[in-house]
Design a protein around this motif. Structure first.
Motif, PDB file in Angstrom:
ATOM      1  N   PRO A 198       0.801  -1.229   0.000  1.00  0.00           N
ATOM      2  CA  PRO A 198       0.000   0.000   0.000  1.00  0.00           C
ATOM      3  C   PRO A 198       0.827   1.268   0.000  1.00  0.00           C
ATOM      4  O   PRO A 198       0.348   2.307  -0.462  1.00  0.00           O
ATOM      5  CB  PRO A 198      -0.848  -0.109   1.275  1.00  0.00           C
ATOM      6  CG  PRO A 198      -0.306  -1.224   2.053  1.00  0.00           C
ATOM      7  CD  PRO A 198       0.485  -2.085   1.154  1.00  0.00           C
ATOM      8  N   SER A 199       2.086   1.191   0.486  1.00  0.00           N
ATOM      9  CA  SER A 199       2.905   2.400   0.496  1.00  0.00           C
ATOM     10  C   SER A 199       3.255   2.839  -0.923  1.00  0.00           C
ATOM     11  O   SER A 199       3.719   3.951  -1.134  1.00  0.00           O
ATOM     12  CB  SER A 199       4.185   2.171   1.306  1.00  0.00           C
ATOM     13  OG  SER A 199       5.148   1.496   0.527  1.00  0.00           O
ATOM     14  N   LEU A 200       3.053   1.956  -1.901  1.00  0.00           N
ATOM     15  CA  LEU A 200       3.384   2.303  -3.287  1.00  0.00           C
ATOM     16  C   LEU A 200       2.173   2.869  -4.037  1.00  0.00           C
ATOM     17  O   LEU A 200       2.257   3.190  -5.216  1.00  0.00           O
ATOM     18  CB  LEU A 200       3.930   1.073  -4.023  1.00  0.00           C
ATOM     19  CG  LEU A 200       5.324   0.668  -3.542  1.00  0.00           C
ATOM     20  CD1 LEU A 200       5.674  -0.734  -3.960  1.00  0.00           C
ATOM     21  CD2 LEU A 200       6.364   1.654  -4.063  1.00  0.00           C
ATOM     22  N   ILE A 201       1.035   2.944  -3.337  1.00  0.00           N
ATOM     23  CA  ILE A 201      -0.111   3.642  -3.910  1.00  0.00           C
ATOM     24  C   ILE A 201       0.010   5.079  -3.424  1.00  0.00           C
ATOM     25  O   ILE A 201      -0.354   5.404  -2.305  1.00  0.00           O
ATOM     26  CB  ILE A 201      -1.436   2.998  -3.442  1.00  0.00           C
ATOM     27  CG1 ILE A 201      -1.450   1.521  -3.830  1.00  0.00           C
ATOM     28  CG2 ILE A 201      -2.630   3.725  -4.038  1.00  0.00           C
ATOM     29  CD1 ILE A 201      -2.608   0.740  -3.256  1.00  0.00           C
ATOM     30  N   THR A 202       0.594   5.939  -4.265  1.00  0.00           N
ATOM     31  CA  THR A 202       0.953   7.285  -3.810  1.00  0.00           C
ATOM     32  C   THR A 202       0.000   8.317  -4.411  1.00  0.00           C
ATOM     33  O   THR A 202      -0.821   7.993  -5.264  1.00  0.00           O
ATOM     34  CB  THR A 202       2.385   7.644  -4.251  1.00  0.00           C
ATOM     35  OG1 THR A 202       2.385   7.753  -5.678  1.00  0.00           O
ATOM     36  CG2 THR A 202       3.368   6.576  -3.819  1.00  0.00           C
ATOM     37  N   THR A 203       0.135   9.534  -3.942  1.00  0.00           N
ATOM     38  CA  THR A 203      -0.711  10.597  -4.485  1.00  0.00           C
ATOM     39  C   THR A 203      -0.358  10.899  -5.942  1.00  0.00           C
ATOM     40  O   THR A 203      -1.166  11.428  -6.687  1.00  0.00           O
ATOM     41  CB  THR A 203      -0.563  11.891  -3.651  1.00  0.00           C
ATOM     42  OG1 THR A 203       0.820  12.049  -3.347  1.00  0.00           O
ATOM     43  CG2 THR A 203      -1.364  11.808  -2.374  1.00  0.00           C
ATOM     44  N   GLN A 204       0.891  10.549  -6.328  1.00  0.00           N
ATOM     45  CA  GLN A 204       1.273  10.769  -7.732  1.00  0.00           C
ATOM     46  C   GLN A 204       0.856   9.609  -8.629  1.00  0.00           C
ATOM     47  O   GLN A 204       1.150   9.600  -9.806  1.00  0.00           O
ATOM     48  CB  GLN A 204       2.793  10.953  -7.859  1.00  0.00           C
ATOM     49  CG  GLN A 204       3.275  12.326  -7.425  1.00  0.00           C
ATOM     50  CD  GLN A 204       3.789  12.276  -6.007  1.00  0.00           C
ATOM     51  OE1 GLN A 204       4.527  11.368  -5.640  1.00  0.00           O
ATOM     52  NE2 GLN A 204       3.399  13.240  -5.187  1.00  0.00           N
ATOM     53  N   GLY A 242       5.022  -1.330 -11.143  1.00  0.00           N
ATOM     54  CA  GLY A 242       6.236  -2.120 -11.326  1.00  0.00           C
ATOM     55  C   GLY A 242       6.877  -2.463  -9.997  1.00  0.00           C
ATOM     56  O   GLY A 242       7.296  -3.597  -9.750  1.00  0.00           O
ATOM     57  N   GLU A 243       6.921  -1.465  -9.094  1.00  0.00           N
ATOM     58  CA  GLU A 243       7.534  -1.673  -7.787  1.00  0.00           C
ATOM     59  C   GLU A 243       6.683  -2.639  -6.958  1.00  0.00           C
ATOM     60  O   GLU A 243       7.205  -3.492  -6.249  1.00  0.00           O
ATOM     61  CB  GLU A 243       7.693  -0.336  -7.063  1.00  0.00           C
ATOM     62  CG  GLU A 243       8.834   0.528  -7.600  1.00  0.00           C
ATOM     63  CD  GLU A 243       8.474   1.235  -8.898  1.00  0.00           C
ATOM     64  OE1 GLU A 243       7.312   1.144  -9.342  1.00  0.00           O
ATOM     65  OE2 GLU A 243       9.369   1.867  -9.486  1.00  0.00           O
ATOM     66  N   MET A 244       5.338  -2.485  -7.044  1.00  0.00           N
ATOM     67  CA  MET A 244       4.470  -3.422  -6.325  1.00  0.00           C
ATOM     68  C   MET A 244       4.698  -4.845  -6.830  1.00  0.00           C
ATOM     69  O   MET A 244       4.722  -5.797  -6.052  1.00  0.00           O
ATOM     70  CB  MET A 244       2.997  -3.037  -6.517  1.00  0.00           C
ATOM     71  CG  MET A 244       2.619  -1.797  -5.752  1.00  0.00           C
ATOM     72  SD  MET A 244       0.900  -1.749  -5.238  1.00  0.00           S
ATOM     73  CE  MET A 244       0.035  -1.491  -6.726  1.00  0.00           C
ATOM     74  N   ALA A 245       4.886  -4.983  -8.138  1.00  0.00           N
ATOM     75  CA  ALA A 245       5.115  -6.313  -8.706  1.00  0.00           C
ATOM     76  C   ALA A 245       6.392  -6.930  -8.142  1.00  0.00           C
ATOM     77  O   ALA A 245       6.462  -8.140  -7.913  1.00  0.00           O
ATOM     78  CB  ALA A 245       5.182  -6.236 -10.227  1.00  0.00           C
ATOM     79  N   ILE A 246       7.409  -6.072  -7.905  1.00  0.00           N
ATOM     80  CA  ILE A 246       8.658  -6.601  -7.330  1.00  0.00           C
ATOM     81  C   ILE A 246       8.379  -7.180  -5.937  1.00  0.00           C
ATOM     82  O   ILE A 246       8.826  -8.276  -5.603  1.00  0.00           O
ATOM     83  CB  ILE A 246       9.734  -5.497  -7.249  1.00  0.00           C
ATOM     84  CG1 ILE A 246      10.166  -5.111  -8.665  1.00  0.00           C
ATOM     85  CG2 ILE A 246      10.935  -5.980  -6.447  1.00  0.00           C
ATOM     86  CD1 ILE A 246      11.144  -3.966  -8.713  1.00  0.00           C
TER      87      ILE A 246
END
Lengths: 310, 274
Positions: free
Chosen positions: B228-234, B239-243
């Protein structure tokens, strides 16, 4: 030998030494003591604390005056609570029977003469063994609006939904979550039922074949009844699990759109960390716990009496 | 003869197709770890692409490897603790079936396992806030005992029931005390069961999200919390979540491959012997 007659417990037969009698009395309790103490501290105490909170006014982490059953009254008159029960009920009522049926069919297929079976089996474990939050991630990408692999290549191509995600639709979101649950748990059901079928005694099946029973009769008159206790246990475990689902819902819909996929777990989380209604949240937790305790008891009785495994 | 060979072929094909269907979404998600944004969002779907490692660079720059280390520390420590505390209890529950209150105590163990985490996380949050245990390794290790200790005791107990009693009796005739007989004779026999159950506990801790998310903080973030930290306001960093999805699933796959026989027993809490 007098010691043996004094302690007729069959399991304690190997008597040796003077201190045997006293030792046999306390030894098992000494072995389980660390576990019991730990579970009391990490589970029972927090649970009692929560029960205590549920009887008090509590908001924003401040525990106030004794409130009787006011929190429970508030919970039971909150339409969101009944909505969450309905969501969980629908979830279980649709997902679990489908998983059961597919699981039985899969187990029957797997029981046939199949090549590479030992290679295939580990792969079938992967969906139920990987982190539920990652299961959610997998389907968040597969079913993402417009570009997700499933959204674009299947849902859009067959005109079911276009341009947006299943999880953004109030009508479809819950079914999307049910689909994910079926994907996650059916392979596990297949393997469990397969293991159960492998463990059945062979003699009745030989006899049935000699008597000329056809495969359909054998399945309904022999396999299914003999598997019944296992099916009940798995049904209970899955029902309990479905009430617990949190991670996948959190990442896929977080209860939305609106409250269409708000399960009791998600609601409990929102009461606590979004509205800071600690008292109501505790009341909800107590209610869930009571329901679970009944399930647990049933599970234990069946497991003990019918399966004789514990 | 011909008919049965044809049947075997049909059923094999069906099974392989089903396994492929089950696995495809997982590997497709992995592929996002190596795709550029343009390739991810392409309509129609892009099948062939030149792998990029930009997402891995982002992960290292933003310290996500610490999440991996945290996951290893918390899962490892809680598993070790569970094995130390739970092994004697599992043995006692299996071996002394006629001790008083055995059923009630065993049911208590089960009841702690069945509780939904959301029920416990509320009191945990309040208690931890009071004792400064929020955002600490110890806090998460303790919280993980709630589901892993009871699980371990239940499943290992089912392994203990398969131990031959005669061996213990023989050891006692040789002059071993109960404790010696357990440690020197039974424990070695029990080792496969302990390993299998402990590894399952490790995986449950490794996979855990809710406690880590709510009781952890800046210092103790585990791998699942990274998602969830990779769901950002931007925007969402797919790709990072997939990692994280890939790194989080690989150990599970290894475990599944080596422990397949024991997993059914584990996940049905011993109801089916694997």
């Amino acid at each position: 030998m007098t010691e043996i007659s004094a302690a007729p417990a069959a399991a304690d037969r190997p008597a040796a030494g003077e201190s045997y009698h006293r030792e046999s009395r306390w030894y098992p309790y000494a072995l389980i003591a660390p576990t019991m103490l730990t579970l009391t501290v990490v589970a029972l105490v927090p649970f009692l604390y929560m029960g205590w909170i549920s009887l008090h006014e509590a908001r924003y982490g401040q525990i106030g005056a004794f409130a009787g059953f006011a929190n429970f009254e508030k919970l039971l008159t909150d339409p969101r609570f009944w909505n969450s029960m309905k969501v969980a009920g629908l979830f279980v009522a649709i997902a679990v029977p489908i998983e059961f049926m597919l699981g039985l069919i899969g187990a029957l297929v797997l029981s046939q003469r199949i090549k590479f079976r030992s290679v295939l089996i580990p792969f079938l474990f992967i969906p139920s063994m990987m982190a539920p939050i990652i299961v959610g991630l997998v389907w968040k990408t597969m079913l993402a609006g417009s570009w997700g692999f499933f959204s674009y290549n299947i849902l859009e191509r067959f005109g079911i939904l276009s341009g947006s995600s299943v999880f953004a639709s109030p009508d479809l979101a819950l079914y999307g979550l049910i689909f994910v649950d079926i994907w996650e748990w059916t392979p596990f059901m297949v393997l469990t039922f397969f293991a159960g079928m492998q463990a059945l005694p062979a003699n009745p099946f030989w006899a049935a074949q000699v008597d000329g029973a056809n495969p359909v009769q054998i399945f309904f008159r022999l396999t299914l009844p003999m598997l019944a206790p296992l099916l009940v246990v798995i049904g209970l475990i899955r029902t309990i699990d479905a009430f617990k689902v949190y991670d996948t819902i959190y990442i896929l819909t977080n209860g939305g759109p609106g409250i269409t996929t708000e399960s009791p777990s998600v609601l409990g989380y929102k009461y606590t960390f979004d509205f800071w209604e600690i008292g109501t949240a505790s009341a909800l937790a107590v209610v869930i716990w009571l329901v679970f305790f009944v399930f647990c008891n049933v599970f234990y009785q069946i497991a003990k009496r019918r399966l004789n495994v514990f | 003869m011909h008919k049965s060979r044809a049947n075997s072929l049909i059923f094999t094909t069906l099974s392989v197709a089903y396994a492929a269907l089950i696995l495809f979404p997982v590997f497709w998600m992995w592929s996002y770890a190596f795709k550029s944004e343009a390739e991810m969002f392409a309509r129609p779907t892009v099948w062939l692409f030149r792998p990029t490692f930009e997402h891995f660079g982002y992960m290292i720059e933003n310290g996500y490897h610490h999440y991996l280390v945290n996951s290893l520390i918390v899962s490892g420590a809680s598993t070790a603790l569970v094995v130390i505390i739970g092994t004697p209890a599992a043995y006692a529950f299996a071996r002394y079936r006629d001790m008083k209150f055995r059923d009630d105590l065993f049911l208590f163990v089960l009841a702690t396992r069945m509780a939904p985490p959301v029920c416990l996380v509320i009191p945990y949050y309040l208690i931890y806030a009071k004792f400064d245990l929020l955002d600490t390794y110890l806090g998460l290790v303790i919280a993980y005992l709630t589901f892993n200790l009871s699980f371990y005791v239940w499943v290992l107990s089912s392994f203990c029931r398969d131990l031959p009693l005669e061996l213990e009796e023989a050891a006692r005739v040789e002059g071993y005390s109960r404790a010696q007989a357990f440690v020197k004779v039974l424990l070695p026999l029990l080792r496969p069961g302990i390993t299998a159950t402990a590894v399952l506990c490790f995986i449950f801790a490794w996979n855990e999200f809710m406690y880590a998310f709510l009781l952890g903080g800046q210092n103790v973030k585990t791998l699942p919390v990274g998602i969830p930290s990779l769901i950002t306001t931007q925007g969402v960093r797919w790709g990072e979540m997939a990692i994280i999805g890939m790194v989080g699933t690989l150990p599970v796959m290894v475990v599944v491959f080596f422990l397949q026989k024991h997993i059914v027993r584990g996940l049905t809490m011993g109801a089916v012997k694997g």
